[in-house]
Design an enzyme around this catalytic site. Structure first.
Site, PDB file in Angstrom:
ATOM      1  CD  GLU A 113      -2.254  -1.303   2.927  1.00 43.73           C
ATOM      2  OE1 GLU A 113      -2.271  -0.283   3.636  1.00 43.73           O
ATOM      3  OE2 GLU A 113      -2.717  -2.392   3.293  1.00 43.73           O
ATOM      4  CE  LYS A 115       5.305   5.103   6.860  1.00 40.52           C
ATOM      5  NZ  LYS A 115       5.193   6.510   7.216  1.00 40.52           N
ATOM      6  CG  ASP A 117       4.261  12.647   4.223  1.00 45.35           C
ATOM      7  OD1 ASP A 117       4.211  12.442   5.463  1.00 45.35           O
ATOM      8  OD2 ASP A 117       5.090  13.399   3.700  1.00 45.35           O
ATOM      9  CE1 TYR A 227      -3.233   3.015   8.420  1.00 48.36           C
ATOM     10  CE2 TYR A 227      -3.282   4.730   6.752  1.00 48.36           C
ATOM     11  CZ  TYR A 227      -3.003   4.325   8.036  1.00 48.36           C
ATOM     12  OH  TYR A 227      -2.535   5.235   8.942  1.00 48.36           O
ATOM     13  CE  LYS A 315      10.253   6.916   5.503  1.00 51.11           C
ATOM     14  NZ  LYS A 315       9.481   7.493   6.565  1.00 51.11           N
ATOM     15  CB  CYS A 409       7.022  48.226  -3.529  1.00 51.51           C
ATOM     16  SG  CYS A 409       6.146  47.038  -4.578  1.00 51.51           S
ATOM     17  CB  CYS A 412       4.227  50.368  -6.765  1.00 51.97           C
ATOM     18  SG  CYS A 412       4.406  50.271  -4.983  1.00 51.97           S
ATOM     19  CB  CYS A 429       4.242  46.961  -1.041  1.00 54.46           C
ATOM     20  SG  CYS A 429       3.487  48.224  -2.075  1.00 54.46           S
ATOM     21  CB  CYS A 434       1.256  48.142  -5.166  1.00 48.05           C
ATOM     22  SG  CYS A 434       2.471  46.978  -5.774  1.00 48.05           S
TER      23      CYS A 434
HETATM   24  S1  IVH Z   1      -0.388   0.571   8.793  1.00 48.02           S
HETATM   25  C1  IVH Z   1       0.573  -1.562  12.453  1.00 48.02           C
HETATM   26  N1  IVH Z   1      -0.698   1.502   6.382  1.00 48.02           N
HETATM   27  O1  IVH Z   1       2.521   5.321   8.761  1.00 48.02           O
HETATM   28  C2  IVH Z   1       0.363  -0.886  11.198  1.00 48.02           C
HETATM   29  N2  IVH Z   1       0.222   2.948   8.028  1.00 48.02           N
HETATM   30  O2  IVH Z   1       4.912   4.697  10.487  1.00 48.02           O
HETATM   31  C3  IVH Z   1       0.553   0.574  11.309  1.00 48.02           C
HETATM   32  N3  IVH Z   1       0.720   5.188   7.232  1.00 48.02           N
HETATM   33  O3  IVH Z   1       1.125   5.727  11.930  1.00 48.02           O
HETATM   34  C4  IVH Z   1       0.013   1.401  10.272  1.00 48.02           C
HETATM   35  N4  IVH Z   1       0.049   4.897   5.163  1.00 48.02           N
HETATM   36  O4  IVH Z   1       0.153   7.074  10.034  1.00 48.02           O
HETATM   37  C5  IVH Z   1      -0.281   1.768   7.623  1.00 48.02           C
HETATM   38  N5  IVH Z   1      -1.044   2.211   4.203  1.00 48.02           N
HETATM   39  C6  IVH Z   1      -0.651   2.468   5.441  1.00 48.02           C
HETATM   40  C7  IVH Z   1      -0.146   3.727   5.824  1.00 48.02           C
HETATM   41  C8  IVH Z   1       0.293   3.922   7.135  1.00 48.02           C
HETATM   42  C9  IVH Z   1       0.552   5.767   6.036  1.00 48.02           C
HETATM   43  C10 IVH Z   1       1.294   5.871   8.407  1.00 48.02           C
HETATM   44  C11 IVH Z   1       0.441   5.761   9.643  1.00 48.02           C
HETATM   45  C12 IVH Z   1       1.304   5.142  10.690  1.00 48.02           C
HETATM   46  C13 IVH Z   1       2.670   5.393  10.156  1.00 48.02           C
HETATM   47  C14 IVH Z   1       3.590   4.323  10.655  1.00 48.02           C
END
Ligand code: IVH
Length: 469
Positions: A113, A115, A117, A227, A315, A409, A412, A429, A434
């Site tokens: 999945e 991750k 942000d 998720y 990551k 400025c 202007c 400004c 302006c």
């Molecule tokens: S699973 C035990 N799935 O990542 C499983 N986390 O570093 C824990 N996050 O606190 C979370 N996308 O905020 C999971 N597809 C995803 C995610 C996800 C983002 C974040 C989440 C978690 C952090 C863990």
């Protein structure tokens, strides 16, 4: 009470919920915004007159509730864990080997999945109705943000029955995000209002969720992807894939770029695919989460103090490059705020050519000791607006020039004033006439959130103002 009114309210609640789901989750509306607004106004009118018809999952509840004095705290039924990180394929292979050894099994498959942000939240549904929403907090105790989460249009206020069933208790976990284009226009509006801009979409999402006044949250473009689950009663899943399918059927947004029930090799290939896709996504991701698909295996693997043994975050490499500052120019905003912008030697960062970076204000330039001709480390990771992380000082050759804010400025030529806001100095400004401010005011006026005048964009406004029209 007249039965006709009761039926009308119930019908409007049902239809508005359905249209909102189509619009915000499926991205496939079947009625116009105007029609939706008309129905919503009628429902508000009925519920104002007959408050007993204003049920907790009515779509009218999404506009925000009276402000709170402080956030309450609540313990999570099950702790919200974090994830260990993997940085290369070898780390993932070792994760896989640990799992095989631990389970003495070799039929291990995974889901992968994005991750996301954003900000982790937990949503609790009792008999299908959203009753509590909390932040992750320290993983054990979070803050209660139910009213704020209710305003997120893609969060269902009531679960769809799946195969005729509504679980007694369903706790759902997900990530609240702001899409990049929405983030940009939010920041643009804030800049125009003379308000501090958010550093990135995650900060904007976090700031929006931590509002004591949920009507402010309602005005922010928040979205969610779910998720996982917390406590479950009256429902169970045997695989992560099944759990995700269920959440989708129950009405939640589940990310499109998930792959289910795949081998280790497919996991590693999926990582490269996602990395390549990353810049094209509408939202920020900072890696890929790999989860053991079989939930019984997840239970057998268990967890360490802070993280499960059945999942890992792979990551992405930070997207940063070194380039040179060719010049620093000053932009004038709608309220006259002067913002220094670095003009960079164009550089390809993670597939995108970057040629400008905001320097925020004079203090930031002083704090980081940024000079024209400096070599600088620029990052795009997570951020929409590229940011200068630091100056590479040992590449200085004496040709660097200090930047100072202009006394007048740049547009202007009228004098500017300095203001202190939140410990930083704002140069402004103060000439209302302006040209730069006039252009920005007009852009603001015709923008989506104001008069929403289609076709009257930046270029035409510039021509009109330049021609003194
Ligand atoms: S699973 C035990 N799935 O990542 C499983 N986390 O570093 C824990 N996050 O606190 C979370 N996308 O905020 C999971 N597809 C995803 C995610 C996800 C983002 C974040 C989440 C978690 C952090 C863990």
């Amino acid at each position: 009470m007249d039965k006709k009114i009761v039926d009308e309210a119930a019908a409007l609640q049902k239809e508005l919920t359905e249209h909102s789901y189509r619009y915000h989750v499926l991205d496939d509306p079947v009625i116009s915004d105007a029609e939706y607004d008309r129905m919503l106004r009628r429902l508000i009118q009925i519920e104002t007159q007959f408050p007993q018809l204003s049920v907790p999952d009515s779509p009218t509840k999404r506009v925000g509730a009276p402000p709170l004095d402080a956030f309450e705290q609540a313990d999570h039924s099950l702790p919200m864990l974090s994830l260990d990180n993997a940085f290369d394929d070898q780390d993932v292979k070792e994760f896989h080997q640990r799992i095989i050894k631990n389970l003495s099994a070799d039929d291990i498959t995974y889901t992968i999945e994005p991750k996301l942000d954003g900000v982790a939240v937990e949503l609790r549904y009792e008999q299908g109705v959203l009753t509590l929403a909390t932040t992750r907090g320290d993983g054990v105790t979070g803050e209660v943000i139910t009213e704020n989460v209710r305003t997120i249009r893609s969060v269902p206020l009531r679960l769809n029955p799946v195969d005729g069933n509504i679980p007694n208790i369903l706790e759902v976990r997900g990530e609240v995000i702001i899409k990049r284009d929405k983030f940009e226009s939010l920041n643009h509006d804030r800049e125009n209002m003379g308000e501090q801009v958010f550093a990135n979409p995650r900060n904007a999402a976090a700031g929006s969720l931590r509002q004591l006044d949920s009507s402010i949250t309602a005005s922010r473009p928040l979205d969610i992807f779910v998720y996982g689950t917390g406590l479950l009663e009256g429902i169970s899943f045997s695989t992560q894939a099944e759990l995700l399918d269920y959440l989708k059927s129950a009405g939640f947004p589940v990310n499109d770029h998930i792959k289910k029930n795949i081998s280790l090799d497919a996991v590693l290939a999926g990582y490269r695919e996602l990395d390549a896709l990353r810049q094209t996504l509408a939202y920020d991701i900072d890696g890929m989460v790999i989860k053991v698909n079989n939930i019984e295996y997840q239970h057998r693997l268990g967890q360490k103090i802070k993280s499960p043994r059945w999942a890992i975050a792979y990551k992405f490499a930070a997207v940063e490059e070194i380039t040179k500052i060719n010049d620093i120019v000053v932009q004038v905003g709608r309220t006259g705020t002067l913002t220094p912008v670095a003009l960079l030697e164009p550089v390809n960062i993670g597939g995108v050519i970057v040629s400008r970076a905001t320097l925020h204000n004079e203090d930031e330039i002083k704090r980081k000791d940024i000079r024209i001709n400096d070599s600088v480390l620029v990052i795009r990771s997570g951020d929409v607006i590229p940011k200068i992380i630091k100056v590479i000082k040992d590449q200085r050759d004496g040709s660097e020039k200090n930047f100072s804010m202009p006394e007048v400025c740049p547009v202007c030529s009228k004098s500017i004033e300095k203001e202190r806001i939140d410990k930083s100095t704002i140069n402004r400004c103060v000439n209302f006439n302006c040209q730069a401010q006039i252009k920005e005011r007009l852009r603001h006026f015709v923008s989506k959130k104001a008069f929403n005048i289609d076709g009257l964009g930046k270029k035409i406004i510039e021509q009109l103002v330049d021609e003194q029209l």
